[in-house]
Design a protein around this motif. Sequence first.
Motif, mmCIF file in Angstrom:
data_model
loop_
_atom_site.group_PDB
_atom_site.id
_atom_site.type_symbol
_atom_site.label_atom_id
_atom_site.label_comp_id
_atom_site.label_asym_id
_atom_site.label_seq_id
_atom_site.Cartn_x
_atom_site.Cartn_y
_atom_site.Cartn_z
ATOM 1 N N TRP A 196 5.823 4.869 0.180
ATOM 2 C CA TRP A 196 5.025 5.065 -1.022
ATOM 3 C C TRP A 196 5.540 4.101 -2.092
ATOM 4 C CZ3 TRP A 196 0.788 8.145 -1.276
ATOM 5 C CH2 TRP A 196 0.631 9.126 -0.292
ATOM 6 N N PHE A 197 4.598 3.446 -2.743
ATOM 7 C CA PHE A 197 4.872 2.624 -3.903
ATOM 8 C C PHE A 197 3.997 3.152 -5.038
ATOM 9 C CE2 PHE A 197 7.334 -0.996 -2.235
ATOM 10 C CZ PHE A 197 7.224 -0.741 -0.870
ATOM 11 N N ARG A 198 4.308 2.729 -6.252
ATOM 12 C CA ARG A 198 3.464 3.117 -7.370
ATOM 13 C C ARG A 198 3.365 1.972 -8.363
ATOM 14 N NH1 ARG A 198 7.408 7.653 -10.282
ATOM 15 N NH2 ARG A 198 8.932 6.175 -11.152
ATOM 16 N N GLN A 199 2.273 2.002 -9.117
ATOM 17 C CA GLN A 199 2.056 0.970 -10.114
ATOM 18 C C GLN A 199 1.481 1.587 -11.368
ATOM 19 O OE1 GLN A 199 -0.278 -2.370 -8.759
ATOM 20 N NE2 GLN A 199 0.589 -3.676 -10.337
ATOM 21 N N ALA A 200 2.222 1.462 -12.453
ATOM 22 C CA ALA A 200 1.770 1.935 -13.754
ATOM 23 C C ALA A 200 1.068 0.785 -14.464
ATOM 24 C CB ALA A 200 2.952 2.433 -14.570
ATOM 25 N N PRO A 201 0.189 1.087 -15.433
ATOM 26 C CA PRO A 201 -0.518 0.025 -16.152
ATOM 27 C C PRO A 201 0.446 -0.975 -16.771
ATOM 28 C CG PRO A 201 -1.457 2.163 -16.656
ATOM 29 C CD PRO A 201 -0.231 2.432 -15.860
ATOM 30 N N GLY A 202 0.182 -2.253 -16.525
ATOM 31 C CA GLY A 202 1.002 -3.303 -17.104
ATOM 32 C C GLY A 202 2.338 -3.525 -16.441
ATOM 33 N N LYS A 203 2.595 -2.817 -15.344
ATOM 34 C CA LYS A 203 3.879 -2.954 -14.657
ATOM 35 C C LYS A 203 3.679 -3.398 -13.220
ATOM 36 C CE LYS A 203 6.426 0.424 -17.405
ATOM 37 N NZ LYS A 203 7.341 1.614 -17.342
ATOM 38 N N GLU A 204 4.749 -3.895 -12.629
ATOM 39 C CA GLU A 204 4.687 -4.294 -11.230
ATOM 40 C C GLU A 204 4.728 -3.068 -10.322
ATOM 41 O OE1 GLU A 204 6.695 -8.739 -11.415
ATOM 42 O OE2 GLU A 204 7.454 -7.228 -10.030
ATOM 43 N N ARG A 205 4.216 -3.257 -9.119
ATOM 44 C CA ARG A 205 4.264 -2.183 -8.139
ATOM 45 C C ARG A 205 5.718 -1.963 -7.727
ATOM 46 N NH1 ARG A 205 -0.361 -2.060 -3.612
ATOM 47 N NH2 ARG A 205 -1.466 -2.490 -5.571
ATOM 48 N N GLU A 206 6.153 -0.707 -7.768
ATOM 49 C CA GLU A 206 7.548 -0.422 -7.482
ATOM 50 C C GLU A 206 7.701 0.540 -6.314
ATOM 51 O OE1 GLU A 206 9.841 1.718 -10.350
ATOM 52 O OE2 GLU A 206 8.281 3.210 -10.736
ATOM 53 N N PHE A 207 8.813 0.410 -5.637
ATOM 54 C CA PHE A 207 9.139 1.252 -4.499
ATOM 55 C C PHE A 207 9.426 2.676 -4.960
ATOM 56 C CE2 PHE A 207 10.762 2.571 -0.532
ATOM 57 C CZ PHE A 207 11.931 3.283 -0.768
ATOM 58 N N VAL A 208 8.889 3.637 -4.222
ATOM 59 C CA VAL A 208 9.135 5.047 -4.502
ATOM 60 C C VAL A 208 9.960 5.685 -3.377
ATOM 61 C CG1 VAL A 208 8.093 7.318 -4.854
ATOM 62 C CG2 VAL A 208 7.030 5.277 -5.865
ATOM 63 N N SER A 209 9.450 5.555 -2.153
ATOM 64 C CA SER A 209 10.138 6.213 -1.037
ATOM 65 C C SER A 209 9.649 5.627 0.279
ATOM 66 C CB SER A 209 9.854 7.717 -1.065
ATOM 67 O OG SER A 209 10.591 8.396 -0.072
ATOM 68 N N ALA A 210 10.479 5.721 1.306
ATOM 69 C CA ALA A 210 10.115 5.239 2.636
ATOM 70 C C ALA A 210 10.710 6.151 3.698
ATOM 71 C CB ALA A 210 10.597 3.807 2.842
ATOM 72 N N ILE A 211 10.102 6.083 4.879
ATOM 73 C CA ILE A 211 10.557 6.927 5.984
ATOM 74 C C ILE A 211 10.381 6.173 7.293
ATOM 75 C CG2 ILE A 211 8.285 8.043 6.219
ATOM 76 C CD1 ILE A 211 9.836 10.679 6.800
ATOM 77 N N SER A 212 11.361 6.294 8.164
ATOM 78 C CA SER A 212 11.272 5.651 9.468
ATOM 79 C C SER A 212 10.265 6.387 10.342
ATOM 80 C CB SER A 212 12.648 5.653 10.136
ATOM 81 O OG SER A 212 13.108 6.989 10.308
ATOM 82 N N TRP A 213 9.896 5.772 11.460
ATOM 83 C CA TRP A 213 8.759 6.321 12.208
ATOM 84 C C TRP A 213 9.061 7.667 12.838
ATOM 85 C CZ3 TRP A 213 7.717 7.226 17.441
ATOM 86 C CH2 TRP A 213 8.675 6.792 18.356
ATOM 87 N N LEU A 214 10.326 7.951 13.127
ATOM 88 C CA LEU A 214 10.666 9.276 13.648
ATOM 89 C C LEU A 214 11.051 10.241 12.527
ATOM 90 C CD1 LEU A 214 12.692 8.511 16.893
ATOM 91 C CD2 LEU A 214 10.417 9.535 16.706
ATOM 92 N N GLY A 215 11.108 9.739 11.319
ATOM 93 C CA GLY A 215 11.439 10.602 10.190
ATOM 94 C C GLY A 215 12.915 10.859 10.002
ATOM 95 N N ARG A 216 13.761 10.162 10.759
ATOM 96 C CA ARG A 216 15.202 10.446 10.702
ATOM 97 C C ARG A 216 15.886 9.741 9.540
ATOM 98 N NH1 ARG A 216 16.160 9.645 17.194
ATOM 99 N NH2 ARG A 216 15.227 11.627 17.847
ATOM 100 N N THR A 217 15.266 8.695 9.041
ATOM 101 C CA THR A 217 15.853 7.928 7.943
ATOM 102 C C THR A 217 14.873 7.879 6.783
ATOM 103 O OG1 THR A 217 17.054 6.551 9.520
ATOM 104 C CG2 THR A 217 16.890 5.744 7.258
ATOM 105 N N THR A 218 15.360 8.154 5.588
ATOM 106 C CA THR A 218 14.530 8.092 4.399
ATOM 107 C C THR A 218 15.243 7.291 3.312
ATOM 108 O OG1 THR A 218 15.413 10.181 3.563
ATOM 109 C CG2 THR A 218 13.385 10.300 4.869
#
Length: 124
Positions: free
Chosen positions: A36-58
């Motif tokens: 998941w990334f997010r972008q607020a008005p006037g700002k760059e898109r920023e990293f929020v969270s990530a998960i590996s395909w088996l869900g073992r690493t976040t």
Amino acid sequence: QVQLVESGGGLVQAGGSLRLSCAASERTFASYAKAWFRQAPGKEREFVSAISWLGRTTAYGDSVKGRFTISRDNAKNTVYLQMNGLKQEDTAVYYCAAAPNIRISVARYEYNYWGQGTQVTVSS
């Protein structure tokens, strides 16, 4: 056409919670890293969270650690972002992203597939 479709955004008061969902259109996405990334008005898109395909690493961005939780259900081909303790500064369009061939990444350029985004607005 491969698609990622986000849902669950909306308007919430500060301190409240929302759960975002991202459904993928193809089964192959079940084996992709998701983020998941997010972008607020006037700002760059920023990293929020990530998960590996088996869900073992976040991984989480510093601004959301301890408040947001990422999870996935590969049987449903869906990734979730549970957002608690929302703050006004969390207001943004939230985008789901997917990447093959990597375990997990916080880098935007690693992700090949993107959804259209869902608006999250946190009021005071």
